[in-house]
Design an enzyme around this catalytic site. Sequence first.
Site, PDB file in Angstrom:
ATOM      1  N   THR C  44     -14.772  -6.041   7.773  1.00 31.21           N
ATOM      2  CA  THR C  44     -13.399  -5.939   7.317  1.00 31.21           C
ATOM      3  C   THR C  44     -12.657  -7.195   7.681  1.00 31.21           C
ATOM      4  O   THR C  44     -12.860  -7.759   8.732  1.00 31.21           O
ATOM      5  CB  THR C  44     -12.732  -4.732   7.984  1.00 31.21           C
ATOM      6  OG1 THR C  44     -13.629  -3.656   7.886  1.00 31.21           O
ATOM      7  CG2 THR C  44     -11.443  -4.418   7.319  1.00 31.21           C
ATOM      8  N   GLN C  45     -11.811  -7.653   6.812  1.00 28.28           N
ATOM      9  CA  GLN C  45     -11.125  -8.896   7.058  1.00 28.28           C
ATOM     10  C   GLN C  45      -9.640  -8.712   6.807  1.00 28.28           C
ATOM     11  O   GLN C  45      -9.155  -7.631   6.540  1.00 28.28           O
ATOM     12  CB  GLN C  45     -11.671  -9.961   6.137  1.00 28.28           C
ATOM     13  CG  GLN C  45     -11.823  -9.459   4.735  1.00 28.28           C
ATOM     14  CD  GLN C  45     -11.794 -10.544   3.700  1.00 28.28           C
ATOM     15  OE1 GLN C  45     -11.493 -11.686   3.990  1.00 28.28           O
ATOM     16  NE2 GLN C  45     -12.075 -10.178   2.480  1.00 28.28           N
TER      17      GLN C  45
END
Lengths: 253, 259, 269, 268
Positions: C44-45
Amino acid sequence: MTSIGTGYDLSASTYSPDGRIFQVEYANKAVENSGQDLSRSTAIGLRVKDGIILAVEKLVHSKLLIPEANRRIQTLDRHLGLATAGLLADGRQLANKARDESANFRDSFRSPAPVKYIADRLGSYIQVYTLYSSVRPFGISTIIGGVDQDGPSLFVIEPSGVFFGYHGAAVGKGRQLAKTELEKLKLSDLSMRQAVLEAARIIYLVHDDSKEKTFELEMSWVGNDTNGLHVPVPKDLLSEAEQKAKAALEDFE
Amino acid sequence: MPDMVTLSYPSPSSKPQQRQFNPYSENGGTILAISGADFSVIAGDTRQSEGYSIQTRYAPKVFRLTDNAVLAVNGFAADGNMFVKQVRQRLEWYRHAHAKDMPLRAIARLIQTMLYARRFFPYYVYNILGGIEEDGSGAVYSFDPVGSYERESCRAAGAAQSLVQPFLDNQIYFKNQVALPGHPHPQHLPLLTVIQLVIDSFTSATERHIEVGDGLEMFIVLAKGSPLYGVENIAGVQEMTVTNEGERIFVVRRNLKRD
Amino acid sequence: MDHFPTNWGRPRNDGFDAYGTYPIAQRPYNGLGNDVFSEGVQRTQQPIVTGTSVLAIKYKDGVMMSADNLASYGSLARFKDIQRLHPVGTNTIIGAGGDMSDFQYIQALLDDLMVEEFTEGDGDGHALGPGEIHEYLSQVMYARRSKMDPLWNSLIVGGVKDGKRFLSYVDLLGTTYSASTLATGYGSYIAQPLLRKAVEGNEDNITEEEAVKILEQSMKVLFYRDARSLNKYQIAKITSDGVAISESRSVDTQWSFADGIRGYGAQTQ
Amino acid sequence: MFRNTYDSDNTVFSPQGRLHQVEYALEAVKQGSAAVGLRSKTHSILLALKRSTGELASYQQKMFRIDDHVGIAIAGLTSDARVLSNFMRQQAMSSKMAFNRPVPVNRLVSAIADKAQVNTQEYGRRPYGVGFLVIGQDQSGPHLYEFSPSGNSYEYYAMSIGARSQSAKTYLEKHYESFADCSLEDLIKHGLHALRETLQQDKDLNVNNTSIGIVGAPSVHEKTTNVSFRILEGETIQPFLDTMVPKDAPAAAPAPPASTDEDVQMAE
C-alpha cells in the site's frame, strides 16, 4: 548435394563429414523456391541519405485475392520495417519476435531500439534454430531496415543467423540480378523519392514474366519524408513508380 | 525491580504512519425488481455518486443479459461493472457450448457461485436478477454480496432500500392489509399496476434520499406468448429483444428530479 | 537490513537472548510486535508528488480539457513545469491528477500499447479510439486496485472518434463514469458546479471560444481557492481534426482584497 | 515405409527446401468435405457440405460461431478445428474485456496463423490438419479469409477449401467480379452453385447436407432482425436451395478429378 540420403542431412544438429550443416543449406533453398506457399519472390532494401526503402515482389497466386490486402512487409516498431523472402509464416513469427525485442528495449531504456541491436538479437535468435534437432532453421532471408539515432541502416539476416549491414540489399529468388542493379546506383546520393522509383524499377526488372504468375509491387519507407515512421509508400507515389518502372522495362527490352 | 537494560524500542508514534488503502467505495442509487405471473420488471435509477458529489447523472445499473434475463447491480460501481462483464463472458461461453441462452435459474446459481468465489475479497455489490423461468413464470432473484440468494416476488436494494422495501411489502405482499371477506388479495398484480408502483417507488425515493434521482431505467421482460399488456403504448418505450426465442424485452426511461 | 539474527523473528517470543549473540547492554527487545515480518509486505502506498484538478467539457466541435502545470510535494510547490495532459494516438487525450510517477508509468504503458497498435495493426483501419483507451485504462486501474496496489490517479479520457465525442473518468479504485462535464480532485467540488451550469444541455451550441472561456473561468476560481494549484495551465482540445495542446498560459488575478484578510499580508491582530 | 527420407518429421527440410509434413497437412484439409466463402459489399457468407457416416448417424458440424461478428467453416480434422476455434473465441473475448471492441477479423486470423506456424517448426508436434474459411464484419466492412495449416492466411473475394474445392474455385473465379454488388440472396445462390460443383455427379445439395453461415443484414427468407453471425441449417435453407438453377446433368462443366495423391501445390 552428394550427401543426400547419407543421413547427415536430416538434422540441424548434425555436421556432415566435411563440416557442413545441410539443414541450414536446405533452409536457404526454401528461401528461393519454397514449393508450398508460392513465395518464390524477391525482396529488396535500399539505404539512402535520409531513409530506407523496402520493396517486395508479391506473387499473386489467385485472382480471388484482394489486392493490397495481404501485406508482406511488416512493421516492427514506429521506426523499423522488415521484409522477408521464403516461408511467409516463418517471416511473421520472426516479426513478432522482433516486436517483442523492440518493445523490451523501449521498456528498459525509454528510447527506440537501434536497428543494429534488433538485427543482432534476431540473428542470435535465428542461430539458435540451427543448433538442435528438435527445431528446424528459419526458412527465410530477412531484410530489416529503419532509422535510429545514427540515421538509416539496413541489415540482412540469413537462415544461419549471420547478419551484415548493407547500402542496398536483395534476398530471395531474383537477388542476383537485383544486386547487380543495386550496385549501379549511387545510393548515398539518392533522395527517398528517387529511391522509391529505383526500387520499383528493380522489382519489375527481376520479375520473371515467363515463369511466374502475376505479381503486385509492395513498398514501404521510413525516414525524413515519413517523420521517422515506417509506413507504406503512399498510393500516388506507388503508382507513379509503377508507371515509370513499366516504361523503363520497355526501354530495357 | 529496576530495569536491567535500556530498551531501544521505538515509541509507537515514531513508526511510519500507515494509511491503509481502501479498495471499496459506495456509489449510491437504488434498484428494484418485481415479478408477475408472466412478466418481470427490473429497474434502477441512473445517478452515480460518492459522498455528497454526483459523479454522473447517467450511469446504467440495469443490464440486459439475455432475452429472458436482466441483472441490476448496486453498490460499488467499479465492482458492479466488472461483475456484469464477467457474467456476460460466462454466458457467452455457455452459448458457445450449448447454442442457446442460459436459463434464468442457472444464471442465478452462476451468480451465486461467482460471488461466493470471492468470499474473502467480495464484490461489494447487491445483485437483483429478473426475468422469465423456463416454465414461463416471471421471477426475481436477489443476492447479497457474497452469494446468498433466494427467489422472491419483489426486492429493493441499495441506498433507498429501507424506503422502498416496506412500501413494496405493503403494496405487493399486502402486508398490514386485511382482505375483505370474500375478496382475497390477488396472487399476482397486473403489469401496468406494477410499472406504476415502480415509478412511484423511485419518485418517492428521489424525494427523500439524496443519492437517488436524475433518471429511471426500467426493463420489462415478457414471457413467451404473453400479451403486451399495453407496454407498447407507454411513452418512449423501446424494444431490446434480440433473438426470436419468444421472450421479449422492453426498456422505459423516465426523468427523475435532479436536485 | 538488520544483521542480528535474533531480530529476524522466532517461532516463540522468547523473553531472553536464547542464542547469546548480544552483549547484555544491547540485548534487543523481543516483545510482541518487534518481529521484522510483523508488518507484513507493504504494498500500500500513498501519493508522493501529486497533481491537482483536471477539468473537461464537451462542446460543439469536440472535447476540451485543462490542467495546471504544478506537481506538489505535499504542500511544497515542487515542480512548476509538469504537463498533465497527454495525447494518446491521434484523437485522444488523457488528463491526470494524483501521483505523477504513477501517471508517467501509465504514459509508458499507453505508449507501448500505441506501438503495438502501429505495428500489429499496421494501418488496418482499426486504430484505438478514446473509448477503447478508456476501457483499457479502466481494466488496468481496476486490476491494480484488486491487487491492493493501486495506481494513485484520477484520470479523464477525452476524444472524438467517427464524429462522436467521448468523455469519461477512471480513478484508482477503477470507478468509471461519463458525463458532459468532468472534474477531478478539488475541481470536482469547486469547478464541477460551474461547468455543469455552463454546459449541461448546451453541449451542441458551445463554440470553441466559449469553451475556452468556461475553462479559463473555472481554472481561475480553482487558482483562487485551491492551495495546491498554479496560475499556469494548459488547455487541450480534441476535434475530428485531431488533438492540440496549448502552450502554458495564465489568467489575470486580483489579490488586492487579500490585504484586508487576516492571515494574508501584514498581520494586524 | 515413408515416401522419402525427408517426410517423417516437421523439423526437417528436404534438399529442395520443402516441408513435407506441412504439405501432407494440407492434404488433410482436402480430405474434408468442401466449404465455400463469398463476400459482397454488405455481407460475407459461408456454405459447407456436411457429411454423414451413415443412415443412422447425424451430419458433421462444419461451422462454428466465434463471436457476434465472426464465424468459420472448416475442412479437415474437426478436433483440431475445435482447439483453434476455442482459441479464437478466447481472443475475441479478451478483446471485448480489454478494449470493449469486437476483435478486428484480420488480427484474429493472424493470431491463429501464428499459432499454426509454431507447429511447423518444433519437434514433437504436427501441423494442424484443418483449414478454415473465416468470415466477419468489422469497422472496415465484411471480410473473408482463408487460414491453412502452413501458417498462412489470405484475404479473398471468394474462396473454397476441402475435397474437390478446385471445381468450386473455378466457378468462383468465373463469377467473382459480380459478387461485390450482389444481394444476399444472389450471393447465397452463387455460393450454392459453387458448392454443388464439389459434389459427385449423382449427388445434390439438400437441407440435410448443407450449412449456410451469414454475417450481415438478414435475408427476406430469414425470420430474424439479427445482423450478427448465424448458421442456417435444416428446413430454413430450403428457400435458398429453391433459388438454384437445377443442374442439367450432361451440360454441367466436368469437374477435374479430385487430387488426393499428387504433390500439393497450394492454390494451383
